[in-house]
Design a protein around this motif. Structure first.
Motif, PDB file in Angstrom:
ATOM      1  N   VAL A   1      50.662  34.399  30.821  1.00  0.00           N
ATOM      2  CA  VAL A   1      50.225  34.337  32.216  1.00  0.00           C
ATOM      3  C   VAL A   1      49.599  35.668  32.579  1.00  0.00           C
ATOM      4  O   VAL A   1      50.197  36.728  32.329  1.00  0.00           O
ATOM      5  CB  VAL A   1      51.417  34.069  33.177  1.00  0.00           C
ATOM      6  CG1 VAL A   1      50.924  33.961  34.615  1.00  0.00           C
ATOM      7  CG2 VAL A   1      52.171  32.821  32.771  1.00  0.00           C
ATOM      8  N   THR A   2      48.386  35.638  33.154  1.00  0.00           N
ATOM      9  CA  THR A   2      47.760  36.885  33.577  1.00  0.00           C
ATOM     10  C   THR A   2      46.685  36.634  34.614  1.00  0.00           C
ATOM     11  O   THR A   2      45.946  35.639  34.532  1.00  0.00           O
ATOM     12  CB  THR A   2      47.141  37.637  32.380  1.00  0.00           C
ATOM     13  OG1 THR A   2      46.496  38.828  32.852  1.00  0.00           O
ATOM     14  CG2 THR A   2      46.111  36.794  31.649  1.00  0.00           C
ATOM     15  N   ASP A   3      46.603  37.514  35.592  1.00  0.00           N
ATOM     16  CA  ASP A   3      45.464  37.507  36.503  1.00  0.00           C
ATOM     17  C   ASP A   3      44.224  37.887  35.711  1.00  0.00           C
ATOM     18  O   ASP A   3      44.275  38.761  34.828  1.00  0.00           O
ATOM     19  CB  ASP A   3      45.670  38.516  37.636  1.00  0.00           C
ATOM     20  CG  ASP A   3      46.776  38.103  38.592  1.00  0.00           C
ATOM     21  OD1 ASP A   3      47.160  36.925  38.578  1.00  0.00           O
ATOM     22  OD2 ASP A   3      47.260  38.969  39.344  1.00  0.00           O
ATOM     23  N   ILE A   4      43.095  37.264  36.008  1.00  0.00           N
ATOM     24  CA  ILE A   4      41.857  37.540  35.287  1.00  0.00           C
ATOM     25  C   ILE A   4      40.705  37.666  36.266  1.00  0.00           C
ATOM     26  O   ILE A   4      40.811  37.288  37.433  1.00  0.00           O
ATOM     27  CB  ILE A   4      41.533  36.436  34.258  1.00  0.00           C
ATOM     28  CG1 ILE A   4      41.486  35.069  34.945  1.00  0.00           C
ATOM     29  CG2 ILE A   4      42.539  36.441  33.116  1.00  0.00           C
ATOM     30  CD1 ILE A   4      41.031  33.939  34.037  1.00  0.00           C
ATOM     31  N   ASP A   5      39.593  38.204  35.774  1.00  0.00           N
ATOM     32  CA  ASP A   5      38.391  38.278  36.589  1.00  0.00           C
ATOM     33  C   ASP A   5      37.484  37.091  36.269  1.00  0.00           C
ATOM     34  O   ASP A   5      37.788  36.252  35.405  1.00  0.00           O
ATOM     35  CB  ASP A   5      37.665  39.614  36.379  1.00  0.00           C
ATOM     36  CG  ASP A   5      37.273  39.848  34.929  1.00  0.00           C
ATOM     37  OD1 ASP A   5      37.257  38.878  34.136  1.00  0.00           O
ATOM     38  OD2 ASP A   5      36.980  41.011  34.584  1.00  0.00           O
TER      39      ASP A   5
ATOM     40  N   PRO B   1      43.180  45.175  32.638  1.00  0.00           N
ATOM     41  CA  PRO B   1      42.323  44.001  32.882  1.00  0.00           C
ATOM     42  C   PRO B   1      41.279  43.766  31.802  1.00  0.00           C
ATOM     43  O   PRO B   1      41.013  42.627  31.428  1.00  0.00           O
ATOM     44  CB  PRO B   1      41.684  44.326  34.233  1.00  0.00           C
ATOM     45  CG  PRO B   1      42.696  45.163  34.940  1.00  0.00           C
ATOM     46  CD  PRO B   1      43.306  46.005  33.854  1.00  0.00           C
ATOM     47  N   LYS B   2      40.692  44.840  31.256  1.00  0.00           N
ATOM     48  CA  LYS B   2      39.640  44.695  30.249  1.00  0.00           C
ATOM     49  C   LYS B   2      40.187  44.138  28.928  1.00  0.00           C
ATOM     50  O   LYS B   2      39.420  43.646  28.092  1.00  0.00           O
ATOM     51  CB  LYS B   2      38.959  46.039  30.003  1.00  0.00           C
ATOM     52  CG  LYS B   2      39.850  47.107  29.398  1.00  0.00           C
ATOM     53  CD  LYS B   2      39.108  48.416  29.228  1.00  0.00           C
ATOM     54  CE  LYS B   2      40.005  49.510  28.651  1.00  0.00           C
ATOM     55  NZ  LYS B   2      40.463  49.183  27.292  1.00  0.00           N
TER      56      LYS B   2
ATOM     57  N   VAL C   1      30.604  54.320  48.903  1.00  0.00           N
ATOM     58  CA  VAL C   1      31.396  54.633  47.718  1.00  0.00           C
ATOM     59  C   VAL C   1      31.964  53.342  47.133  1.00  0.00           C
ATOM     60  O   VAL C   1      32.574  52.544  47.850  1.00  0.00           O
ATOM     61  CB  VAL C   1      32.535  55.613  48.059  1.00  0.00           C
ATOM     62  CG1 VAL C   1      33.359  55.922  46.828  1.00  0.00           C
ATOM     63  CG2 VAL C   1      31.962  56.906  48.641  1.00  0.00           C
ATOM     64  N   LEU C   2      31.753  53.159  45.825  1.00  0.00           N
ATOM     65  CA  LEU C   2      32.218  51.958  45.136  1.00  0.00           C
ATOM     66  C   LEU C   2      32.911  52.350  43.833  1.00  0.00           C
ATOM     67  O   LEU C   2      32.559  53.356  43.225  1.00  0.00           O
ATOM     68  CB  LEU C   2      31.043  51.027  44.822  1.00  0.00           C
ATOM     69  CG  LEU C   2      30.301  50.435  46.028  1.00  0.00           C
ATOM     70  CD1 LEU C   2      29.005  49.773  45.579  1.00  0.00           C
ATOM     71  CD2 LEU C   2      31.180  49.435  46.754  1.00  0.00           C
ATOM     72  N   PRO C   3      33.882  51.558  43.368  1.00  0.00           N
ATOM     73  CA  PRO C   3      34.545  51.856  42.093  1.00  0.00           C
ATOM     74  C   PRO C   3      33.640  51.506  40.922  1.00  0.00           C
ATOM     75  O   PRO C   3      32.823  50.583  41.010  1.00  0.00           O
ATOM     76  CB  PRO C   3      35.787  50.959  42.125  1.00  0.00           C
ATOM     77  CG  PRO C   3      35.395  49.818  43.005  1.00  0.00           C
ATOM     78  CD  PRO C   3      34.468  50.385  44.042  1.00  0.00           C
ATOM     79  N   SER C   4      33.782  52.228  39.828  1.00  0.00           N
ATOM     80  CA  SER C   4      32.875  52.064  38.691  1.00  0.00           C
ATOM     81  C   SER C   4      33.495  51.329  37.522  1.00  0.00           C
ATOM     82  O   SER C   4      32.827  51.116  36.511  1.00  0.00           O
ATOM     83  CB  SER C   4      32.398  53.442  38.214  1.00  0.00           C
ATOM     84  OG  SER C   4      33.495  54.219  37.734  1.00  0.00           O
ATOM     85  N   GLY C   5      34.764  50.929  37.610  1.00  0.00           N
ATOM     86  CA  GLY C   5      35.458  50.349  36.472  1.00  0.00           C
ATOM     87  C   GLY C   5      34.923  48.992  36.061  1.00  0.00           C
ATOM     88  O   GLY C   5      34.237  48.306  36.841  1.00  0.00           O
ATOM     89  N   PRO C   6      35.223  48.565  34.814  1.00  0.00           N
ATOM     90  CA  PRO C   6      34.713  47.294  34.301  1.00  0.00           C
ATOM     91  C   PRO C   6      35.225  46.078  35.061  1.00  0.00           C
ATOM     92  O   PRO C   6      34.608  45.023  35.027  1.00  0.00           O
ATOM     93  CB  PRO C   6      35.192  47.278  32.845  1.00  0.00           C
ATOM     94  CG  PRO C   6      36.356  48.218  32.806  1.00  0.00           C
ATOM     95  CD  PRO C   6      36.057  49.283  33.807  1.00  0.00           C
ATOM     96  N   GLY C   7      36.350  46.206  35.764  1.00  0.00           N
ATOM     97  CA  GLY C   7      36.868  45.081  36.536  1.00  0.00           C
ATOM     98  C   GLY C   7      36.343  45.010  37.951  1.00  0.00           C
ATOM     99  O   GLY C   7      36.771  44.168  38.740  1.00  0.00           O
TER     100      GLY C   7
ATOM    101  N   ASP D   1      49.527  45.039  35.777  1.00  0.00           N
ATOM    102  CA  ASP D   1      48.509  46.079  35.620  1.00  0.00           C
ATOM    103  C   ASP D   1      49.030  47.300  34.874  1.00  0.00           C
ATOM    104  O   ASP D   1      48.316  47.909  34.078  1.00  0.00           O
ATOM    105  CB  ASP D   1      47.979  46.523  36.990  1.00  0.00           C
ATOM    106  CG  ASP D   1      47.143  45.445  37.649  1.00  0.00           C
ATOM    107  OD1 ASP D   1      46.701  44.526  36.928  1.00  0.00           O
ATOM    108  OD2 ASP D   1      46.931  45.502  38.870  1.00  0.00           O
ATOM    109  N   ALA D   2      50.270  47.683  35.163  1.00  0.00           N
ATOM    110  CA  ALA D   2      50.834  48.888  34.555  1.00  0.00           C
ATOM    111  C   ALA D   2      52.357  48.806  34.608  1.00  0.00           C
ATOM    112  O   ALA D   2      52.919  47.985  35.339  1.00  0.00           O
ATOM    113  CB  ALA D   2      50.358  50.136  35.295  1.00  0.00           C
TER     114      ALA D   2
END
Length: 814
Positions: free
Chosen positions: A279-283, A265-266, A639-645, A67-68
């Motif tokens: 290799v990468t985790d994906i949605d 992630p995007k 409360v919910l996160p707004s990110g694209p993932g 992720d970072a």
């Protein structure tokens, strides 16, 4: 995955767990309240394309997305994150890694044996180290490394900045055995989770002084003892490069080098297509793209039915061509530019899809679960009856089906806070709270004083306590006052009715004219109430003015914030549309998602607060309007996160909102940036409802306690909550954790954990929903890597089955 912070005060010394965001009764005999018996079936198996080492080629490089960039290489510091864990796993000793069943298993690369040799008068553990185990400078791993790490993590020296101490503070002394390869650890107090200690193990050169522990280990690891060693860190390239450790005594690493690359992630679909990661985790949306790429390989060059421009009709194409070749030069230039932009987007998307054919999606269930958290510190959820009502309103099976079935994964609601299905000691304890039952939920709310007429009542100046504690005199006085008030109200209503009737006739003609004028203004300006409400605020589900009306809205503080939310919502709508199109073309697993989408559209849009223009809000099944008490409506801030993932998480939140609406609970859905979701809302307690995840652990007595410990008041009036961000806990739960962590009989310790889990269910602060899906995109020719499930990776076994496969996707043989 983001690191867990600690709000409001100093935390107790503990082992830390990582929080996952892209993300939860008083009963007489808890031992008999669980709904099932201990699980004997295995959990979902890992999916890593296993291959014998002789089938894996030597050499080449694998790029693995994280992720970072890691903020530190010291896994015991507060800002250690998932990248820290992943990288140190390849560099440092882990004495008891988790196996495929989620149990700690002795690692023979470092240990010949480790066991309890004395229980009385004190617990003593004897470690016998592998005689070949050495640090990368050639020094043997031994007792001095154990002693230095114990002193750094014991909590006795505040000069060491550490966030993980649980277990180390119970050690009384560490002694050298017959030689440095034998380590004798004596505990002042019994510690059942002793296998969790000294993993990862750092060399004494790092843990021996505060300076090297606090600072040096953040940016470099000069001495390591794994199949790989640290070669370089490039902040510019956002990479951490590992190479084979020449002093490694175990089975030789198949790869020449292993590169961990920070990729958002995007950006991961593009990184796969470019060949910059293997290799990468994906949605789910990226997984669908890969599945569609494989399917389209046999389409003989036919245009894609998904991606940019795929939803354009023949009429749209004709209109675009007409504008581009029309007499209006300005319009023609705009249309031609749009057509060119669309052509490039289609070409780029097609090229990416072709490259994605080189990958496969490995699927399992992640060793982590998603919960609905209910903040019990204040407000309506401080009442355990309201929390239990929320829990009883949830159809957890429907939620699990929505998330897991479209991915082809088993969809079963999780039944424990402290173990996952397939782990030893797993038992469904949800019976301590009860299954979904609308009538029971409504009864709990009524018992707590929340009624349909309560929102219209004037606030009462009442003290906390049971209604049964009021005196008979109070009841008589209240009855007399109510009778007098009722007469006054009737007289006032009668007078107002007469006045209203007279005024209504005068206003009728004027109102009709004003309405016509407003409609004309809207038609002329192109304005839209639905779009305006989306841009200006958030909807409150369950507080509609009338059947079929748009939900009420809560204004934002500023126009800038409103415009930002509007953009995020439009992005969400686009993401959902792309995902729906991909799902519809993706075989059997996508059919389930398509059915869900079709059901949503049939009822007028996505279930929850947001729907297309003109769509009627879904009517509650059994409650007409929101509940209230003392003039206040029962509305919870979700409360919910707004990110694209976070699309999937938001979808779960919207479904929960609809379920709560059916029992009369309104939900104010607030979407916040991913980077502030945890720190500014979860950790600080600025929410009523939230969704986030906890990882699994082989040591629930140690790692679970800070998550469910009863908050303690601090001297400044705040709460010390450790990692219990629901602020819900009991003394009995704490006692059960304390007993389990000191119980050296594993079977007895598991029974104590089952009792603790039942108590946690009964408190209704955390409602587990489902085990998180684990989707990993992997180069088709890579072996022994993918969706690992519970198990820790064996980095030395990862490699290509064909050495030529290390090139870019375009260069590889299909």
């Amino acid at each position: 995955m983001s690191h867990v912070g600690v709000p409001r005060g100093t935390v107790r010394k503990r082992r830390s767990l990582a929080l996952l965001t892209t993300g939860v009764l008083t009963i007489p005999v808890l031992a008999g309240c669980s709904s099932g018996t201990e699980e004997t079936s295995r959990g979902v198996p890992q999916d890593i394309a296993p291959a014998a080492r002789d089938r894996v080629a030597d050499g080449s490089t694998v790029n693995w997305a994280v992720d970072a960039m890691p903020t530190t290489f010291n896994a015991f510091q507060a800002d250690a994150d998932s990248a820290t864990t992943r990288i140190t796993g390849a560099l440092l000793p882990t004495l008891f890694p988790m196996d495929a069943a989620g149990q700690p298993k002795l690692n023979p690369d470092y240990l010949e044996s480790a066991k309890i040799i004395e229980r009385e008068p004190k617990q003593v553990v004897l470690y016998k180290l592998n005689q070949q185990a050495v640090w990368s400078d050639g020094r043997e791993i031994g007792a001095p490394d154990f002693v230095a790490q114990w002193r750094a993590l014991s909590g006795k020296d505040s000069a060491f900045w550490t966030a993980r101490n649980a277990g180390y503070e119970r050690i009384e002394k560490i002694e050298r055995g017959s030689d440095d390869l034998q380590v004798r650890v004596t505990f002042a107090k019994p510690y059942a989770d002793w296998r969790s200690l000294f993993s990862p193990l750092y060399p004494k050169e790092i843990t021996g002084s505060p300076d090297t522990f606090n600072d040096d280990a953040r940016t470099a690891l000069k001495k390591t003892a794994g199949p790989f060693q640290l070669k370089s860190v490039s902040k510019a390239k956002k990479t951490v490069t590992l190479t084979r450790n020449p002093r490694w005594w175990g089975q030789k690493a198949k790869l020449d080098s292993l590169v961990f690359r920070a990729v958002a992630p995007k950006d991961r679909a593009k990184a796969l297509a470019d060949g910059t990661v293997h290799v990468t985790d994906i949605d789910a949306s990226t997984a669908n793209r890969i599945a569609l790429a494989v399917r389209d390989a046999g389409s003989n060059g036919q245009p894609l039915t998904h991606g940019p421009g795929a939803d354009r009709t023949a009429a749209d194409a004709t209109r675009s061509w007409a504008l581009a070749h029309g007499s209006d030069k300005e319009q023609a230039e705009i249309a031609q530019a749009a057509r060119e932009k669309n052509r490039k987007a289609v070409a780029a998307y097609g090229a990416e899809q072709k490259a994605l054919r080189s990958y496969v999606v490995r699927k399992s269930l992640e060793p982590a679960y998603t919960q609905l958290a209910l903040n019990g510190e204040s407000g309506p959820l401080a009442d355990d009856r309201v929390r239990r009502a929320v829990a009883r309103a949830l159809d957890r099976q429907e939620i699990a089906d929505t998330v897991l079935k479209p991915l082809g994964l088993p969809a079963k609601p999780l039944g424990s806070h402290l173990a996952l299905a397939g782990q030893p000691g797993y038992k469904d304890g949800s019976g301590a709270l009860g299954n979904q039952n609308t009538e029971e939920a409504q009864a709990l709310l009524a018992d707590a004083g929340w009624t349909r007429g309560g929102a219209a009542q004037k606030p009462k100046d009442t003290k906390a306590g049971s209604e049964a504690d009021k005196t008979e005199k109070d009841d008589e006085d209240a009855t007399k006052k109510d009778a007098t008030k009722e007469k006054e109200d009737k007289d006032a209503v009668k007078k107002e009715s007469e006045e209203d009737k007279e005024n209504e006739e005068k206003k009728s003609e004027k109102s009709e004219a004003e309405d016509d004028e407003k409609k004309a203004d809207k038609a002329a300006s192109g304005s839209d109430d639905s779009a305006s409400s989306r841009a200006e605020g958030l909807y409150i589900v369950g507080q509609d003015d009338k059947p079929g009306a748009r939900p009420a809205q809560v204004p934002y503080a500023s126009q800038a914030a409103a415009q930002g939310i509007a953009l995020l919502r439009r992005a969400d709508d686009a993401d959902r549309a792309d995902t729906d199109r991909a799902d519809n073309a993706n075989g059997d697993s996508a059919d389930a998602a398509a059915k869900v989408t079709a059901q949503d559209k049939q009822s007028g849009g996505a279930p929850g607060a947001y729907a297309p223009k003109g769509t009627a809000a879904p009517a509650p099944a059994s409650v007409n309007g929101p509940l209230g008490k003392d003039g206040k409506t029962l509305t919870l801030r979700f409360v919910l996160p707004s990110g694209p993932g976070s699309q999937s998480l938001r979808g779960v939140g919207e479904r929960i909102a609809v379920m709560l609406e059916k029992i009369g609970i309104g939900t104010e859905i607030t979407k916040v940036p991913d980077e502030s979701y945890f720190k500014d809302h979860i950790a600080s307690g600025d929410y009523d409802l939230a969704l986030y995840s906890w990882p699994a652990t082989a040591y629930p007595a140690t790692d679970g306690r800070p998550i469910y410990a009863k908050p303690e008041p601090a001297t400044d009036g705040s709460l010390l909550v450790e990692q219990n961000y629901t602020r819900v806990g009991t003394d009995h739960i704490d006692q059960l954790f304390d007993q389990a962590v000191a119980e050296l009989d594993e079977k007895a310790a598991r029974e104590l954990m089952k009792q603790a889990d039942a108590r946690i269910w009964a408190a209704a602060g955390s409602i587990p929903l489902f085990q998180r899906p684990q989707l990993v995109a992997v180069d088709k020719k890579l072996a022994n890597v993918g969706a690992f499930g519970f198990a820790a990776p064996r980095y030395q076994d990862i490699g290509f089955t064909d050495r030529q496969a290390a090139g870019a996707p375009a260069d590889r043989k299909e």
